[in-house]
Each structure stands twice: as structure tokens, then as C-alpha cells.
Design a protein around this motif. Sequence first.
Motif, PDB file in Angstrom:
ATOM      1  N   GLY A  11       0.909  -1.365   0.244  1.00  0.00           N
ATOM      2  CA  GLY A  11      -0.170   0.155  -0.459  1.00  0.00           C
ATOM      3  C   GLY A  11       0.924   1.774   0.094  1.00  0.00           C
ATOM      4  N   LYS A 175       1.361  -5.323  -7.524  1.00  0.00           N
ATOM      5  CA  LYS A 175       0.190  -5.883  -7.260  1.00  0.00           C
ATOM      6  C   LYS A 175       0.904  -6.846  -6.488  1.00  0.00           C
ATOM      7  CE  LYS A 175      -4.766  -6.635  -7.115  1.00  0.00           C
ATOM      8  NZ  LYS A 175      -6.049  -6.603  -8.258  1.00  0.00           N
ATOM      9  N   ASN A 208      -0.226  -4.733   5.992  1.00  0.00           N
ATOM     10  CA  ASN A 208      -1.127  -4.637   4.964  1.00  0.00           C
ATOM     11  C   ASN A 208      -1.757  -3.192   5.490  1.00  0.00           C
ATOM     12  OD1 ASN A 208      -3.167  -4.653   4.326  1.00  0.00           O
ATOM     13  ND2 ASN A 208      -4.349  -5.905   4.767  1.00  0.00           N
ATOM     14  N   ALA A 210      -3.336  -1.059   2.799  1.00  0.00           N
ATOM     15  CA  ALA A 210      -4.160  -1.294   1.412  1.00  0.00           C
ATOM     16  C   ALA A 210      -5.176  -0.474   1.425  1.00  0.00           C
ATOM     17  CB  ALA A 210      -4.704  -2.321   0.819  1.00  0.00           C
ATOM     18  N   PRO A 212      -8.757   1.306   1.386  1.00  0.00           N
ATOM     19  CA  PRO A 212      -9.997   0.584   0.747  1.00  0.00           C
ATOM     20  C   PRO A 212      -9.952  -1.169   0.343  1.00  0.00           C
ATOM     21  CG  PRO A 212      -9.644   2.784  -0.045  1.00  0.00           C
ATOM     22  CD  PRO A 212      -8.220   2.212   0.210  1.00  0.00           C
ATOM     23  N   TRP A 213      -8.552  -0.916  -0.040  1.00  0.00           N
ATOM     24  CA  TRP A 213      -8.346  -2.834  -0.412  1.00  0.00           C
ATOM     25  C   TRP A 213      -7.953  -3.746   1.414  1.00  0.00           C
ATOM     26  CZ3 TRP A 213      -7.380   1.323  -3.703  1.00  0.00           C
ATOM     27  CH2 TRP A 213      -8.187   1.296  -4.024  1.00  0.00           C
ATOM     28  N   ASP A 216      -9.414  -7.152   1.499  1.00  0.00           N
ATOM     29  CA  ASP A 216      -9.078  -7.491  -0.345  1.00  0.00           C
ATOM     30  C   ASP A 216      -7.842  -8.494   0.956  1.00  0.00           C
ATOM     31  OD1 ASP A 216     -12.221  -6.808  -0.498  1.00  0.00           O
ATOM     32  OD2 ASP A 216     -11.542  -6.046  -1.923  1.00  0.00           O
ATOM     33  N   LEU A 217      -7.026  -7.844   0.133  1.00  0.00           N
ATOM     34  CA  LEU A 217      -5.414  -8.119   0.994  1.00  0.00           C
ATOM     35  C   LEU A 217      -5.662  -9.685   1.533  1.00  0.00           C
ATOM     36  CD1 LEU A 217      -2.441  -6.835   0.179  1.00  0.00           C
ATOM     37  CD2 LEU A 217      -2.784  -7.622   2.149  1.00  0.00           C
ATOM     38  N   ASP A 282     -16.376  -1.482  -6.070  1.00  0.00           N
ATOM     39  CA  ASP A 282     -15.225  -1.327  -6.061  1.00  0.00           C
ATOM     40  C   ASP A 282     -14.528   0.306  -5.547  1.00  0.00           C
ATOM     41  OD1 ASP A 282     -12.821  -1.428  -6.879  1.00  0.00           O
ATOM     42  OD2 ASP A 282     -12.952  -1.867  -8.486  1.00  0.00           O
ATOM     43  N   PRO A 283     -13.712   0.170  -5.130  1.00  0.00           N
ATOM     44  CA  PRO A 283     -12.876   1.554  -4.715  1.00  0.00           C
ATOM     45  C   PRO A 283     -12.822   2.172  -5.915  1.00  0.00           C
ATOM     46  CG  PRO A 283     -12.919   0.332  -2.561  1.00  0.00           C
ATOM     47  CD  PRO A 283     -13.066  -0.422  -3.549  1.00  0.00           C
ATOM     48  N   GLY A 284     -11.454   0.821  -6.443  1.00  0.00           N
ATOM     49  CA  GLY A 284     -11.165   1.646  -7.619  1.00  0.00           C
ATOM     50  C   GLY A 284     -12.138   2.378  -9.019  1.00  0.00           C
ATOM     51  N   PRO A 322     -11.705   3.925   4.132  1.00  0.00           N
ATOM     52  CA  PRO A 322     -11.554   3.017   5.081  1.00  0.00           C
ATOM     53  C   PRO A 322     -11.812   2.802   6.407  1.00  0.00           C
ATOM     54  CG  PRO A 322      -9.241   2.902   4.044  1.00  0.00           C
ATOM     55  CD  PRO A 322      -9.887   3.733   4.108  1.00  0.00           C
TER      56      PRO A 322
END
Length: 506
Positions: A11, A175, A208, A210, A212-213, A216-217, A282-284, A322
Amino acid sequence: MTPDYDLVVIGGGINGTGIARDAVGRGASVLLAEMGDLAGATSSASTKLIHGGLRYLEYYEFDLVRKALKEREVLWRSAPHIAWPMRFILPHHNELRPAWLLRLGLFLYDHLGGRKLLPATKTVALDQAPFANDLKSMFKKGFEYSDCWVEDARLVVLNARDAADRGAEILTRTKCTHARREDGIWKITLHDLGNGEDRVVTARVLVNAAGPWVADLLSGVVGANRTSNVRLVKGSHIVVPRLFEHDRCFIFQNGDGRIMFAIPYERDFTLIGTTDVDYEADPGDVKISKGEIEYLCQSVSEYLKKPVKPADIVHTYSGVRPLYDDGAADAKAATRDYVLELEAAEGVPALLSVFGGKITTYRKLAEQVLEKLDPYLPFKRGVWTAYAPLPGGDFRVQDVDVLIERLCAEFTFLDNVHAARLIRGYGTDASMMLSGCESAEGLGKCFGYNLYEAEVRWLIDREWARSADDIVWRRTKLGLRLSATEMAALDTFVARYLAEKAEEAA
């Protein structure tokens, strides 16, 4: 087995880069991997304030407010080129919070955080200059208090710069696709999104960060069976042509309990925000909604003589925070404090996940992360970042104008606007960036406004810029001033320059 790194951070937002910088400065070997650009998500979509969070006092978050208030002057001193004080005007609204409650809150705000350099709160008359032309006549009294501004994405990049200068490896467009514990260490697969190649590295500890992810990670990459609750909350902002002649910011109370900022922005604009909307996509792919645009315009227009209309908007941006899900019924009431979760046991490599946080408290967050990880990492020194300037910030907070004058004297072809922008972006590094330029022609091609090739090359070589968007929306805010044609020409130049560098390296 000796791992490749002591610490791998996933991140490249403000928390990740802050942790990487602090850790490498303590003597740990560090790699940071970011799947997009540095500050490519939440950390470039903030309201760009270093503040205690006045409204959090209503939710009794005194520890969070105190922690944030203490950091204002620390961050200002460490990065006086990209951070500076601002005075905020809080009008008293007869139908909302009473004046005595506002004054009490501001008294606490003045005294909770050990304020030394910032001026105190005072009462102001809003029906007199310079505010009478801005606000409706019903607003006659208000309070003026201090907070600070920061160029949020530049704060991220400068933390990464300092980390790299101290020996950290910073990978963007990379990634993390797989991470597992094997033989007492982490085995981590990193996928280069540019060339499509995979790289496997090992580490003692995995962080970690990351954003908003983060969940997910944990579930998709680490393979954790349990993940803590994350509440994704969207915040959106609009930018309009400059609304006020003065340099004060307004903080407006809304009838729904939220507050709204109207802040001088990039000399010729006003930044208005923000919203708080629960977000599940999706945050993206986050972007402002029509409803948010109407909400922002209506909220500030309740106070202004000249209403803000959707047609006035020249730019919008949105980000996903997040937040740690503390069960609050409403997004605006969810805690903005951070939560650090550590998974570690004897013979098992540690995993630390970061939930929530504010840009203001990123440095304290990094310290607390490394305090938790101290038993697992070979640190050679203790806390150090409170008094260490970020790149370009090695000057006194009161000397910004002096640096602008010096830059104009050293490079006589610069006008004051250009020199001020360079000092506000790069501080003492501006002179190094222009080294060897003896005339305007020495700056190279102009891509629009006052963005020249010399600066673009610096951003590619020193700051991981890989596209026009990286340059004009994160490293600078010149996207507000460049046309689509100019942006396309910049993208073409960046691609060609990167190809030339790759060919030379081969």
C-alpha cells in the motif's frame, strides 16, 4: 533462512509510505509495493487539512482530537513547503448549535493539543469586511480559529522519497497477488503491472496498509479465514472558481449534523467538501454522484449570498475511506481513529493490518505500528520522525517567502507565480531541480501554464511519475489549468521519455 527484507509494506498511501519511512530510518530493510500510483486512491482525495477534527468532539473522541491536534505543528515544521496554517471562519447559525457550545468546543480545540505556533480562536463580526460580501445577512457573528493545510499527495510522495533515500525499495504499479507463511517467514508474490512479470520476495513481517483494499488483501491474498469489519465511506469534493477575495476558509454547519468546508484552493479556485456516503462498489471506480453534487452546492449556498450551482463546477474528485466499522448507525458518526491488528505467534511471521486513520495522524500511526512490531524487527534506533524534515522541508516555517525571493534571484527568468509554485511543491529541492537552467529555454518544452520539461523529468526520475495524470493531479494540481490537448502532449512525452530510459538501462 534469511529473508530478503525485514519488512514488506503493501500500500502506497500515506499510512504505507509513513510506515516504510519510519522503519527504514530505524535500520530495517524495507520494500513497499503499490498496485497503482503513490497516493493514487484515498490519500489524494482528502480535504487536504491537517486538523484535529472539530466535529469529532461531539462524538467524545477526545483522544483522537488530542492526538491530531498535537500533530499539526509537528507536520508543519517537517514540511513547511507543502503545509501551512489557515484561519477558519465558523459562522454561528441561530437554528443549529448555540454560540456558547461552539465557543466551548473551540476552547477545548485551542487547549487540547499543546498549540504553540498557531494563533488562538477569536470572535469575528461577519456583517463587516472582509466577510459581509460573502455571507447572507442573517450571519452576523462567527469564530475564527486555526488549523493547517497540506498538499496530501505530495506528503505521500515525500515520505516515499525519504524512505527511498534511506534505502527502502519503492515499487509502484506492482500488485501483491499472493502471500503465505513458509518456514517461519513470509513468501510474497509481486506482479509488475507494466511488464507482466512476477517476482517472489521473502520478509520477516508483512504490513497490510492497502487502504480500501485492506480486507480484500487479507481474504484474497493472505488467505485469512477471518477479517475485521471495514466500513467503506465515500467522500466527494467539488472545485469551483474562487468565491472569496480573502484568504480565510469557511466551515459551515449543516442541518443534518455534518459540516462543510469552503477553502481557498490553488490561487484561483475554491474547494468545497465533503460528503459521507456508505460505499459498497469497487474503490477503484469511485466517482461523485449527482446527489452528492446537489448536496454540496445546497449546503454551502445556505450560507452564501451568491449560490453555488452545478454549472459552476470545474473539477470533482472522490475517495473511499476504509474506516473501522464500530457499528455507528450513520457514516458521519463512524470513528475516524485507526485500529491496528497484529497477528503473531512464536515461530509464525507477523502480519499487521491497518484499518482507518486520518492523514493528520499518519506519523503517529507509523510509530505505533513499529512499536507493535518491535519484537519482530531488528531496529537500531527508536522514534525519530517528529523532528526530521521531509525532502525539501529543511527550512524554518516562516521562511517560505524568503525561499521564493531567493529562487527568483537565482533563476531570474522565473516570475513570482512560477517560483512560488515550485517552492510550495518542492521547497529547497526547487533549486536542485532547475540546476543548469540559465534561461527560460533551459527549462525545455512547456506543456501549458508553467509546467516545463525540467520539472516533468524530475517527477519521472525522482518521484515515480509514470503518466500525465500522476503529474497533473497528484504531484501538482495543474490539471485544473491544462487543456485536453496539452494533457495528451504531456502523456506522449512521458511515454517517450520512459521508453528512452528503459532502452538506456537495457
